[in-house]
Write a protein that holds these residues in place. Structure first.
Motif, PDB file in Angstrom:
ATOM      1  N   ASP A  23       0.839  -1.200   0.000  1.00  0.00           N
ATOM      2  CA  ASP A  23       0.000   0.000   0.000  1.00  0.00           C
ATOM      3  C   ASP A  23       0.872   1.248   0.000  1.00  0.00           C
ATOM      4  OD1 ASP A  23      -2.285   1.446  -0.031  1.00  0.00           O
ATOM      5  OD2 ASP A  23      -2.900   0.972   2.006  1.00  0.00           O
ATOM      6  N   GLN A  24       1.292   1.687  -1.167  1.00  0.00           N
ATOM      7  CA  GLN A  24       2.225   2.811  -1.269  1.00  0.00           C
ATOM      8  C   GLN A  24       1.541   4.157  -1.023  1.00  0.00           C
ATOM      9  OE1 GLN A  24       5.482   2.496  -1.605  1.00  0.00           O
ATOM     10  NE2 GLN A  24       5.312   0.277  -1.673  1.00  0.00           N
ATOM     11  N   GLU A  25       0.258   4.310  -1.401  1.00  0.00           N
ATOM     12  CA  GLU A  25      -0.418   5.599  -1.291  1.00  0.00           C
ATOM     13  C   GLU A  25      -0.728   5.966   0.163  1.00  0.00           C
ATOM     14  OE1 GLU A  25      -3.854   5.005  -3.610  1.00  0.00           O
ATOM     15  OE2 GLU A  25      -2.763   4.914  -5.507  1.00  0.00           O
ATOM     16  N   ARG A  26      -1.477   5.115   0.841  1.00  0.00           N
ATOM     17  CA  ARG A  26      -1.884   5.390   2.211  1.00  0.00           C
ATOM     18  C   ARG A  26      -1.093   4.564   3.212  1.00  0.00           C
ATOM     19  NH1 ARG A  26      -7.920   4.138   2.688  1.00  0.00           N
ATOM     20  NH2 ARG A  26      -7.014   2.116   2.288  1.00  0.00           N
ATOM     21  N   ASN A  83       1.879   4.799   4.698  1.00  0.00           N
ATOM     22  CA  ASN A  83       2.689   5.340   5.792  1.00  0.00           C
ATOM     23  C   ASN A  83       1.918   5.419   7.095  1.00  0.00           C
ATOM     24  OD1 ASN A  83       4.893   5.591   4.138  1.00  0.00           O
ATOM     25  ND2 ASN A  83       4.459   7.723   3.610  1.00  0.00           N
TER      26      ASN A  83
END
Length: 74
Positions: free
Chosen positions: A28-31, A33
């Motif tokens: 999940d690169q977008e959310r 973090n």
């Protein structure tokens, strides 16, 4: 016996949150973090809770810690 079951459940929850954070980090690169930090924060909180629980279980005699045998110097 109940104390040991709770300890095992907490250990499984810690491992679950660890791999959940890894999944969010990789997939999940977008959310990812915020979800990684949240998952790892849960893991840290559960680890601290487990440590305190083990100390309390030892204090009340439900679980006994083992120690290394003492060797006297000659």
């Amino acid at each position: 016996m109940l104390g040991k079951i709770i300890v095992v459940i907490l250990l499984l929850a810690i491992v679950f949150n660890l791999f959940r954070g890894l999944f969010f980090l990789v997939k999940d690169q977008e959310r990812g973090n915020k979800r990684v930090v949240n998952s790892l924060s849960w893991r840290i909180g559960l680890s601290i809770g487990l440590f305190i629980l083990l100390l309390l279980l030892n204090h009340f005699g439900i679980v006994e810690f083992h120690s290394m045998p003492q060797v006297k110097p000659e």
